[in-house]
Design an enzyme around this catalytic site. Structure first.
Site, PDB file in Angstrom:
ATOM      1  CE  LYS A 145      25.251 -43.019 -17.992  1.00  0.00           C
ATOM      2  NZ  LYS A 145      26.655 -42.587 -17.495  1.00  0.00           N
ATOM      3  CE1 TYR A 170      22.278 -42.501 -16.268  1.00  0.00           C
ATOM      4  CE2 TYR A 170      21.465 -44.722 -16.796  1.00  0.00           C
ATOM      5  CZ  TYR A 170      22.359 -43.958 -16.332  1.00  0.00           C
ATOM      6  OH  TYR A 170      23.421 -44.417 -15.609  1.00  0.00           O
TER       7      TYR A 170
END
Length: 235
Positions: free
Chosen positions: A148, A144
């Site tokens: 991002k 993640y």
């Protein structure tokens, strides 16, 4: 006349907590919304829903064509679709790595690739919903965090590439926002997170949505920036 009357936005992940709030705020200003969701929404009354897997380039291209056929233009793209599959590196499968990167980062690129000519023509705006995790990292979220952080690099590069054409590209990095995704976390995790936030509360999806509206409507000289909205969590 409302501020965004006659404009058209594509919002990915339109049925989620932040996505739903973005749809509401933009539609209240008269913007027509095409919402791209992976699965059908229970409530798509204020936007036109398209069932699209953003990792599928052909599906994205076909859906964008459908939006243009229906609305005749695209002015704004909000890349909000995102998933988590958290685990420590020892336990993280290659499939979980690929799935998160493909949805959160490659999916955003697929959307940009399919809409870029139309957005340039209309001197539009791209907003990528990143995360403070993309700036600070987090244990158990290497997939993640990488996705991002990748969105931030994508944002800055696009802003440099297309600024001369008056296409603005910015990223928003939310902290702990009350969404169905964060509701799944344990009370202990939430307690620890709350103690890090100087305002001592979690953010609301509407607060992120209002920032999206600001960047579209008023932020006419803001380009290539990452706007953190975390209540002072990462001070």
């Amino acid at each position: 006349m409302k501020m965004l009357e006659g404009k058209v936005a594509i919002v990915t992940g339109a049925s989620g907590g932040i996505g739903r709030a973005i749809v509401k705020v933009l539609s209240e200003e008269g913007c027509a919304i095409a919402g791209f969701n992976f699965t059908p929404s229970m409530d798509s009354s204020d936007y036109t829903e398209y069932i699209v897997d953003v990792t599928d380039r052909n599906a994205v291209e076909n859906a964008v064509k459908s939006v243009l056929e229906r609305f005749g233009r695209i002015d704004f793209l909000v890349n909000n679709a995102g998933i988590t599959k958290d685990n420590l590196v020892y336990r993280m499968s290659y499939e979980d790595w690929d799935s998160v990167i493909n949805t959160n980062l490659t999916g955003a690129f697929n959307m940009i690739k399919a809409t870029i000519r139309e957005l340039v023509k209309n001197e539009g705006v791209i907003i990528n919903i990143s995360s403070v995790v993309g700036l600070e990292g987090n244990v158990g979220q290497v997939n993640y965090s990488a996705s991002k952080a990748g969105l931030i690099g994508l944002t800055k590069s696009l802003a440099k590439e297309f600024g001369k054409k008056n296409l603005r590209v910015n990223a928003i990095a939310p902290g702990f926002i009350e969404t169905p995704m964060t509701e799944k976390l344990s009370e202990e995790v939430k307690k620890v997170a709350l103690e890090k936030i100087s305002m001592r509360r979690f953010g609301k999806p509407e607060e992120v949505a209002k920032l999206v509206k600001f960047l579209i409507v008023d932020g006419t000289y803001i380009n290539g920036q990452v706007i953190v909205i975390d209540g002072g969590m990462e001070l």
